[in-house]
Design a protein around this motif. Structure first.
Motif, PDB file in Angstrom:
ATOM      1  N   PRO A  72       0.684  -1.209   0.045  1.00 23.22           N
ATOM      2  CA  PRO A  72      -0.113  -0.053  -0.016  1.00 23.22           C
ATOM      3  C   PRO A  72       0.727   1.358   0.027  1.00 23.22           C
ATOM      4  O   PRO A  72       0.392   2.286  -0.507  1.00 23.22           O
ATOM      5  N   TYR A  73       2.164   1.055   0.499  1.00 15.10           N
ATOM      6  CA  TYR A  73       3.010   2.534   0.592  1.00 15.10           C
ATOM      7  C   TYR A  73       3.501   2.698  -0.778  1.00 15.10           C
ATOM      8  O   TYR A  73       3.545   3.761  -1.240  1.00 15.10           O
ATOM      9  N   ILE A  74       3.730   1.607  -1.332  1.00 18.66           N
ATOM     10  CA  ILE A  74       4.415   1.682  -2.677  1.00 18.66           C
ATOM     11  C   ILE A  74       3.248   2.344  -3.645  1.00 18.66           C
ATOM     12  O   ILE A  74       3.556   3.216  -4.549  1.00 18.66           O
ATOM     13  N   GLN A  75       2.108   1.801  -3.443  1.00 17.23           N
ATOM     14  CA  GLN A  75       0.909   2.469  -4.416  1.00 17.23           C
ATOM     15  C   GLN A  75       0.842   3.755  -3.888  1.00 17.23           C
ATOM     16  O   GLN A  75       0.397   4.740  -4.640  1.00 17.23           O
ATOM     17  N   GLN A  76       0.868   4.070  -2.761  1.00 16.08           N
ATOM     18  CA  GLN A  76       0.517   5.678  -2.186  1.00 16.08           C
ATOM     19  C   GLN A  76       1.895   6.483  -3.036  1.00 16.08           C
ATOM     20  O   GLN A  76       1.408   7.700  -3.289  1.00 16.08           O
ATOM     21  N   PHE A  77       2.865   6.147  -3.013  1.00 17.34           N
ATOM     22  CA  PHE A  77       4.137   7.138  -3.335  1.00 17.34           C
ATOM     23  C   PHE A  77       4.380   6.872  -4.892  1.00 17.34           C
ATOM     24  O   PHE A  77       5.295   7.739  -5.325  1.00 17.34           O
ATOM     25  N   THR A  78       3.958   5.806  -5.481  1.00 17.75           N
ATOM     26  CA  THR A  78       4.631   5.784  -6.988  1.00 17.75           C
ATOM     27  C   THR A  78       3.789   6.773  -7.825  1.00 17.75           C
ATOM     28  O   THR A  78       2.880   7.336  -7.630  1.00 17.75           O
ATOM     29  N   GLY A  79       5.081   7.323  -8.546  1.00 19.37           N
ATOM     30  CA  GLY A  79       4.693   8.481  -9.269  1.00 19.37           C
ATOM     31  C   GLY A  79       5.023   9.717  -8.625  1.00 19.37           C
ATOM     32  O   GLY A  79       4.808  10.924  -9.334  1.00 19.37           O
ATOM     33  N   LYS A  80       5.007   9.669  -7.329  1.00 22.49           N
ATOM     34  CA  LYS A  80       4.859  11.056  -6.474  1.00 22.49           C
ATOM     35  C   LYS A  80       6.280  11.347  -6.244  1.00 22.49           C
ATOM     36  O   LYS A  80       7.266  10.625  -6.474  1.00 22.49           O
ATOM     37  N   ILE A  81       6.671  12.698  -5.923  1.00 18.73           N
ATOM     38  CA  ILE A  81       8.110  13.242  -5.626  1.00 18.73           C
ATOM     39  C   ILE A  81       8.332  13.221  -4.282  1.00 18.73           C
ATOM     40  O   ILE A  81       7.844  13.476  -3.351  1.00 18.73           O
ATOM     41  N   VAL A  82       9.519  12.577  -3.940  1.00 21.20           N
ATOM     42  CA  VAL A  82      10.020  12.660  -2.650  1.00 21.20           C
ATOM     43  C   VAL A  82      11.487  13.229  -2.667  1.00 21.20           C
ATOM     44  O   VAL A  82      12.308  13.027  -3.262  1.00 21.20           O
ATOM     45  N   VAL A  83      11.449  14.217  -1.914  1.00 18.43           N
ATOM     46  CA  VAL A  83      12.836  14.911  -1.422  1.00 18.43           C
ATOM     47  C   VAL A  83      13.495  14.575  -0.272  1.00 18.43           C
ATOM     48  O   VAL A  83      13.088  14.470   0.964  1.00 18.43           O
ATOM     49  N   ILE A  84      14.906  14.330  -0.477  1.00 16.82           N
ATOM     50  CA  ILE A  84      15.758  13.600   0.653  1.00 16.82           C
ATOM     51  C   ILE A  84      16.649  14.570   0.937  1.00 16.82           C
ATOM     52  O   ILE A  84      17.693  14.918   0.056  1.00 16.82           O
ATOM     53  N   LYS A  85      16.960  15.334   2.165  1.00 15.11           N
ATOM     54  CA  LYS A  85      18.100  15.934   2.360  1.00 15.11           C
ATOM     55  C   LYS A  85      19.191  15.137   3.087  1.00 15.11           C
ATOM     56  O   LYS A  85      19.023  14.466   4.048  1.00 15.11           O
ATOM     57  N   TYR A  86      20.140  14.917   2.582  1.00 15.80           N
ATOM     58  CA  TYR A  86      21.141  14.029   2.628  1.00 15.80           C
ATOM     59  C   TYR A  86      22.325  14.574   3.338  1.00 15.80           C
ATOM     60  O   TYR A  86      23.163  15.355   2.749  1.00 15.80           O
ATOM     61  N   GLY A  87      22.612  14.110   4.589  1.00 19.55           N
ATOM     62  CA  GLY A  87      23.931  14.735   5.240  1.00 19.55           C
ATOM     63  C   GLY A  87      23.961  14.128   6.717  1.00 19.55           C
ATOM     64  O   GLY A  87      23.497  12.901   6.938  1.00 19.55           O
ATOM     65  N   GLY A  88      25.013  14.623   7.263  1.00 26.10           N
ATOM     66  CA  GLY A  88      25.344  14.034   8.688  1.00 26.10           C
ATOM     67  C   GLY A  88      26.347  12.619   8.416  1.00 26.10           C
ATOM     68  O   GLY A  88      27.110  12.432   7.448  1.00 26.10           O
ATOM     69  N   ASN A  89      26.054  11.989   9.624  1.00 29.39           N
ATOM     70  CA  ASN A  89      26.742  10.572   9.300  1.00 29.39           C
ATOM     71  C   ASN A  89      26.559   9.402   8.114  1.00 29.39           C
ATOM     72  O   ASN A  89      27.291   8.926   7.883  1.00 29.39           O
ATOM     73  N   ALA A  90      25.284   9.672   7.853  1.00 32.02           N
ATOM     74  CA  ALA A  90      24.854   8.868   6.629  1.00 32.02           C
ATOM     75  C   ALA A  90      25.546   9.152   5.306  1.00 32.02           C
ATOM     76  O   ALA A  90      25.751   8.489   4.478  1.00 32.02           O
ATOM     77  N   MET A  91      26.217  10.301   5.500  1.00 30.80           N
ATOM     78  CA  MET A  91      26.977  10.873   4.341  1.00 30.80           C
ATOM     79  C   MET A  91      28.611  10.545   4.589  1.00 30.80           C
ATOM     80  O   MET A  91      29.395  10.629   3.536  1.00 30.80           O
ATOM     81  N   ILE A  92      29.003  10.187   5.657  1.00 30.99           N
ATOM     82  CA  ILE A  92      30.298   9.971   6.069  1.00 30.99           C
ATOM     83  C   ILE A  92      30.815   8.580   6.278  1.00 30.99           C
ATOM     84  O   ILE A  92      31.535   7.833   5.339  1.00 30.99           O
ATOM     85  N   ASN A  93      29.792   7.595   7.015  1.00 27.21           N
ATOM     86  CA  ASN A  93      30.111   6.277   7.245  1.00 27.21           C
ATOM     87  C   ASN A  93      29.484   5.382   5.995  1.00 27.21           C
ATOM     88  O   ASN A  93      28.576   5.836   5.468  1.00 27.21           O
ATOM     89  N   GLU A  94      30.692   4.639   5.761  1.00 30.32           N
ATOM     90  CA  GLU A  94      30.323   4.054   4.422  1.00 30.32           C
ATOM     91  C   GLU A  94      29.417   3.158   4.367  1.00 30.32           C
ATOM     92  O   GLU A  94      28.762   2.931   3.011  1.00 30.32           O
ATOM     93  N   GLU A  95      29.221   2.125   5.272  1.00 30.18           N
ATOM     94  CA  GLU A  95      28.062   1.477   5.454  1.00 30.18           C
ATOM     95  C   GLU A  95      26.584   2.164   5.394  1.00 30.18           C
ATOM     96  O   GLU A  95      25.722   1.513   4.369  1.00 30.18           O
ATOM     97  N   LEU A  96      26.533   3.226   6.038  1.00 24.94           N
ATOM     98  CA  LEU A  96      25.262   3.910   5.825  1.00 24.94           C
ATOM     99  C   LEU A  96      25.244   4.778   4.568  1.00 24.94           C
ATOM    100  O   LEU A  96      23.967   4.843   4.105  1.00 24.94           O
TER     101      LEU A  96
END
Length: 285
Positions: A18-42
């Motif tokens: 149901p979540y795929i159906q809800q978001f398919t075709g829609k725009i999601v903006v993600i601000k990417y930063g912090g540890n998720a941008m430094i740690n290679e696994e993240l």
């Protein structure tokens, strides 16, 4: 055990439907930063999430800063990083470094990672196609800008062709012949509004908004925009969380359906938030 494992995997996929159906075709903006941008696994987990979402028809836009990389480059030329009220003081020399790092190294590395995971990434600087236009924030911060105009045409164009736009938080100056350093949260908020995004996700290094920052059990899982001023007066929204919540509130007031402030240190937190009942972080609506 194998059958149980398979059943659990099947249930997870069914739950996501149901979540795929809800978001398919829609725009999601993600601000990417912090540890998720430094740690290679993240970093790998974020890139995998974005490619997967793109493949199931969700139009993802990545907006990034690059504070640690800018700091590292400044140290190489023996230049000290200076901050006033949480914003980097950006003189002309620092602005040159900001552009080189954000529009060059960081942006193109993210595009390369997307391609390696099977996605179609394309890098955009905030100056491209007049995407972001800004004026000087104040004299103290020098080349730090306030976005006054967003033209999302170039982003819409590349989204329609199936690409994943990777946007650096730099803007063309309207009041001076210079480019400006822009806070990445603000850039993501302004772009989400201009794109009529369904959702904005702000990745950070805390779980979300908590009544007691030292106690993760006090996480506030959802927040109405009307509650934000009350929480700020009570001191629950404070410090670095103030500008993030302000960005979220402004985005919702201007048409973005929901904004999530969530912990980028959790692997695959983007998928958990978008495609499961569980969700993560603080949702502002």
């Amino acid at each position: 055990m194998t059958n149980i494992s398979v059943n659990i995997k099947a249930q997870i996929l069914v739950e996501a439907l149901p979540y795929i159906q809800q978001f398919t075709g829609k725009i999601v903006v993600i601000k990417y930063g912090g540890n998720a941008m430094i740690n290679e696994e993240l970093k790998a987990a974020v890139i995998q999430d974005v490619v997967l979402l793109n493949l199931i028809g969700i139009k993802v836009v990545l907006v990034h800063g690059g504070g640690p990389e800018i700091k590292e480059m400044l140290e190489k030329i023996n230049k000290e990083s200076k901050f006033v009220n949480g914003l980097r003081v950006t003189d002309d020399e620092t602005m040159d470094i900001v552009q080189q790092v954000l529009c060059g190294k960081v942006n193109k590395n993210l595009v390369s990672l997307l391609i390696k995971q099977g996605g179609k990434g394309i890098g955009l600087a905030g100056m491209d196609g007049n995407l972001f236009q800004a004026v000087r924030y104040d004299d103290v911060h020098e080349n730090v800008g306030t976005i006054v105009n967003v033209d999302p045409t170039i982003v819409f164009d590349v989204l329609e062709k199936g690409y994943i736009p990777v946007v650096s938080s730099v803007a063309a100056g309207l009041d001076q012949m210079t480019n400006y350093n822009i806070n990445a949260d603000t850039a993501a908020e302004k772009l989400a509004v201009a794109l009529h995004a369904k959702k904005l996700i702000l990745l950070t290094d805390v779980m979300g908004l908590m009544k007691d920052p030292s106690d993760e059990s006090t996480l506030i899982s959802s927040l109405k925009v009307s509650q934000a001023p009350i929480y700020e007066r009570e001191g629950i929204i404070k410090g670095g969380m103030i500008p993030k919540v302000q960005c979220a509130v402004e985005a919702v007031r201007r048409g973005v359906e929901t904004v999530n402030i969530q912990d980028g240190r959790i692997p695959h937190s983007i998928l958990i938030e978008l495609l499961s009942e569980q969700g993560v972080g603080t949702m502002i609506y």
